[in-house]
Design a protein around this motif. Structure first.
Motif, PDB file in Angstrom:
ATOM      1  N   LEU A  62       0.831  -1.209   0.000  1.00 41.87           N
ATOM      2  CA  LEU A  62       0.000   0.000   0.000  1.00 41.87           C
ATOM      3  C   LEU A  62       0.863   1.255   0.000  1.00 41.87           C
ATOM      4  O   LEU A  62       0.575   2.229  -0.714  1.00 41.87           O
ATOM      5  N   PHE A  63       1.947   1.236   0.799  1.00 40.88           N
ATOM      6  CA  PHE A  63       2.853   2.384   0.814  1.00 40.88           C
ATOM      7  C   PHE A  63       3.485   2.582  -0.566  1.00 40.88           C
ATOM      8  O   PHE A  63       3.608   3.716  -1.051  1.00 40.88           O
ATOM      9  N   VAL A  64       3.884   1.465  -1.205  1.00 41.26           N
ATOM     10  CA  VAL A  64       4.497   1.576  -2.541  1.00 41.26           C
ATOM     11  C   VAL A  64       3.491   2.168  -3.529  1.00 41.26           C
ATOM     12  O   VAL A  64       3.834   3.028  -4.344  1.00 41.26           O
ATOM     13  N   ILE A  65       2.225   1.722  -3.448  1.00 37.98           N
ATOM     14  CA  ILE A  65       1.204   2.248  -4.357  1.00 37.98           C
ATOM     15  C   ILE A  65       1.044   3.752  -4.158  1.00 37.98           C
ATOM     16  O   ILE A  65       0.967   4.523  -5.122  1.00 37.98           O
TER      17      ILE A  65
ATOM     18  N   VAL B 135      -5.742  -5.653   8.135  1.00 35.97           N
ATOM     19  CA  VAL B 135      -4.876  -4.622   7.553  1.00 35.97           C
ATOM     20  C   VAL B 135      -5.056  -3.308   8.290  1.00 35.97           C
ATOM     21  O   VAL B 135      -4.081  -2.642   8.654  1.00 35.97           O
ATOM     22  N   SER B 136      -6.299  -2.919   8.546  1.00 38.73           N
ATOM     23  CA  SER B 136      -6.528  -1.621   9.184  1.00 38.73           C
ATOM     24  C   SER B 136      -6.029  -1.639  10.620  1.00 38.73           C
ATOM     25  O   SER B 136      -5.472  -0.646  11.099  1.00 38.73           O
ATOM     26  N   ASP B 137      -6.219  -2.771  11.341  1.00 40.74           N
ATOM     27  CA  ASP B 137      -5.704  -2.863  12.706  1.00 40.74           C
ATOM     28  C   ASP B 137      -4.207  -2.605  12.736  1.00 40.74           C
ATOM     29  O   ASP B 137      -3.706  -1.833  13.560  1.00 40.74           O
ATOM     30  N   GLU B 138      -3.502  -3.271  11.813  1.00 44.34           N
ATOM     31  CA  GLU B 138      -2.050  -3.144  11.782  1.00 44.34           C
ATOM     32  C   GLU B 138      -1.634  -1.735  11.354  1.00 44.34           C
ATOM     33  O   GLU B 138      -0.737  -1.123  11.925  1.00 44.34           O
ATOM     34  N   LEU B 139      -2.330  -1.215  10.320  1.00 45.92           N
ATOM     35  CA  LEU B 139      -1.943   0.072   9.725  1.00 45.92           C
ATOM     36  C   LEU B 139      -2.137   1.211  10.713  1.00 45.92           C
ATOM     37  O   LEU B 139      -1.309   2.120  10.780  1.00 45.92           O
ATOM     38  N   PHE B 140      -3.218   1.162  11.496  1.00 51.91           N
ATOM     39  CA  PHE B 140      -3.521   2.295  12.372  1.00 51.91           C
ATOM     40  C   PHE B 140      -3.015   2.091  13.785  1.00 51.91           C
ATOM     41  O   PHE B 140      -3.375   2.843  14.693  1.00 51.91           O
ATOM     42  N   SER B 141      -2.200   1.039  14.011  1.00 50.39           N
ATOM     43  CA  SER B 141      -1.556   0.929  15.327  1.00 50.39           C
ATOM     44  C   SER B 141      -0.043   0.992  15.167  1.00 50.39           C
ATOM     45  O   SER B 141       0.587   1.986  15.496  1.00 50.39           O
ATOM     46  N   GLN B 142       0.511  -0.065  14.538  1.00 46.90           N
ATOM     47  CA  GLN B 142       1.967  -0.120  14.463  1.00 46.90           C
ATOM     48  C   GLN B 142       2.524   0.840  13.409  1.00 46.90           C
ATOM     49  O   GLN B 142       3.617   1.375  13.561  1.00 46.90           O
ATOM     50  N   GLU B 148       0.987   8.572   8.385  1.00 48.10           N
ATOM     51  CA  GLU B 148       0.862  10.030   8.379  1.00 48.10           C
ATOM     52  C   GLU B 148       1.939  10.664   7.503  1.00 48.10           C
ATOM     53  O   GLU B 148       1.695  11.638   6.792  1.00 48.10           O
ATOM     54  N   ALA B 149       3.145  10.081   7.544  1.00 49.62           N
ATOM     55  CA  ALA B 149       4.231  10.609   6.715  1.00 49.62           C
ATOM     56  C   ALA B 149       3.871  10.514   5.243  1.00 49.62           C
ATOM     57  O   ALA B 149       4.098  11.448   4.458  1.00 49.62           O
ATOM     58  N   VAL B 150       3.254   9.370   4.843  1.00 52.83           N
ATOM     59  CA  VAL B 150       2.870   9.193   3.449  1.00 52.83           C
ATOM     60  C   VAL B 150       1.759  10.182   3.077  1.00 52.83           C
ATOM     61  O   VAL B 150       1.722  10.691   1.952  1.00 52.83           O
ATOM     62  N   SER B 151       0.859  10.484   4.041  1.00 47.91           N
ATOM     63  CA  SER B 151      -0.177  11.479   3.767  1.00 47.91           C
ATOM     64  C   SER B 151       0.444  12.831   3.443  1.00 47.91           C
ATOM     65  O   SER B 151       0.041  13.505   2.487  1.00 47.91           O
ATOM     66  N   VAL B 152       1.439  13.230   4.262  1.00 47.45           N
ATOM     67  CA  VAL B 152       2.119  14.509   4.022  1.00 47.45           C
ATOM     68  C   VAL B 152       2.854  14.480   2.687  1.00 47.45           C
ATOM     69  O   VAL B 152       2.849  15.460   1.933  1.00 47.45           O
ATOM     70  N   LEU B 153       3.460  13.320   2.367  1.00 44.05           N
ATOM     71  CA  LEU B 153       4.172  13.169   1.085  1.00 44.05           C
ATOM     72  C   LEU B 153       3.220  13.387  -0.088  1.00 44.05           C
ATOM     73  O   LEU B 153       3.543  14.095  -1.043  1.00 44.05           O
ATOM     74  N   LEU B 154       2.018  12.792   0.011  1.00 43.62           N
ATOM     75  CA  LEU B 154       1.031  12.945  -1.067  1.00 43.62           C
ATOM     76  C   LEU B 154       0.635  14.407  -1.226  1.00 43.62           C
ATOM     77  O   LEU B 154       0.528  14.916  -2.346  1.00 43.62           O
ATOM     78  N   LEU B 155       0.421  15.094  -0.084  1.00 42.94           N
ATOM     79  CA  LEU B 155       0.056  16.511  -0.138  1.00 42.94           C
ATOM     80  C   LEU B 155       1.171  17.315  -0.792  1.00 42.94           C
ATOM     81  O   LEU B 155       0.939  18.161  -1.669  1.00 42.94           O
ATOM     82  N   ALA B 156       2.423  17.028  -0.371  1.00 41.33           N
ATOM     83  CA  ALA B 156       3.570  17.743  -0.935  1.00 41.33           C
ATOM     84  C   ALA B 156       3.676  17.490  -2.433  1.00 41.33           C
ATOM     85  O   ALA B 156       3.933  18.414  -3.225  1.00 41.33           O
TER      86      ALA B 156
END
Lengths: 99, 171
Positions: A62-65, B135-142, B148-156
């Motif tokens: 997902l990160f790669v996508i 997937v969501s359990d893992e993504l939003f905990s660990q 969040e970094a990827v969210s900022v990257l997308l915005l940038a």
């Protein structure tokens, strides 16, 4: 199903992508080849995730996508700017920084 | 089990053939359409091994968004005055050689290491789907910080793409 089936398919797609990056002159086609490479990587991540029975593979894919989407956005903006300035997206003509 | 093999074989053959067309066809629009087939094949492979969320995301992001971006890129950069603009280098031999050498090294290493390893060898009950909830359990905990970094990257990247592609107004 064998793990190697997925991994070998990923390897073949990766090499086709590498050939595309090296042999193409058109900027948009090079970006498409890069997408092929990134998808080959994703296949490997998903295959190993399924092999170890963990969702980690999916999360990394997902990160790669996401990063690939950002890369395409920036890449096409650069190609567009190139076309506006040079009236061509032939990458062989982009040699302004050649020493 | 045999159905899985047959499905994989068909998908893989179609994907490799389409990928070869992506890097060899002379029509850029055809290359984009063949790329759709490859991306759909990747998504169906994800579904085949039980990675449902990534498979659906692949369809939404790649076939939905990235291909549309590519089509816009093609339309905006197509020079209509010379249609038969060269899309490939004259000398393809070094590129073919590099790709084949890379393939030989990778296939050799993979066959050597994972010759007969079954994909579901670690699981006693065979392949289990990795559900979206997991997937969501893992993504939003660990993985909340990388998320969040990827969210900022997308915005940038979004702002960067706008700044790069914007027409300069009076300067």
């Amino acid at each position: 199903m064998l793990l190697n089936e997925m991994l070998l398919l990923g390897a073949v797609l990766f090499c086709i992508g590498v050939y595309g990056v090296l042999a193409r002159r058109n900027g948009v086609l090079v970006l498409m080849s890069i997408e092929l490479i990134l998808n080959a990587v994703n296949i490997n991540l998903i295959a190993f995730g399924a092999f170890h029975d963990t969702v980690m593979g999916q999360i990394f894919a997902l990160f790669v996508i996401t990063v690939a989407a950002a890369e395409v956005g920036i890449g096409l903006a650069i190609v567009l700017l190139l076309y506006r300035n040079r009236r061509s997206i032939d990458l062989d003509q982009v040699d302004l920084m050649k020493g | 089990m045999i159905a899985e093999h047959v499905a994989f074989g068909i998908i893989a053959a179609v994907m490799v053939a389409s990928a070869l067309r992506v890097v060899t066809t002379r029509d850029i629009m055809h290359a984009a359409l063949y790329l759709v087939i490859v991306l759909a094949g990747v998504a169906s492979l994800f579904l085949l091994v039980g990675a449902e969320f990534t498979g659906i995301t692949q369809i939404l992001i790649y076939i939905g968004a990235v291909i549309v971006l590519f089509l816009f890129g093609i339309m905006l950069t197509r020079s209509d005055f010379d249609q038969d603009e060269e899309t490939d280098h004259k000398r393809k031999f070094p590129a073919i050689l590099t790709a084949l050498l890379l393939l030989a090294v990778m296939v050799g290493a993979l066959v050597d290491r994972f010759e007969d390893v079954k994909l579901d060898a670690n699981l006693p009950g065979g392949q289990t789907p990795q559900t979206t909830a997991q997937v969501s359990d893992e993504l939003f905990s660990q993985y909340i910080v990388p998320f969040e970094a990827v969210s900022v990257l997308l915005l940038a990247a979004l702002i960067g793409a706008i700044v790069i592609a914007r027409r300069e107004e009076g300067g």
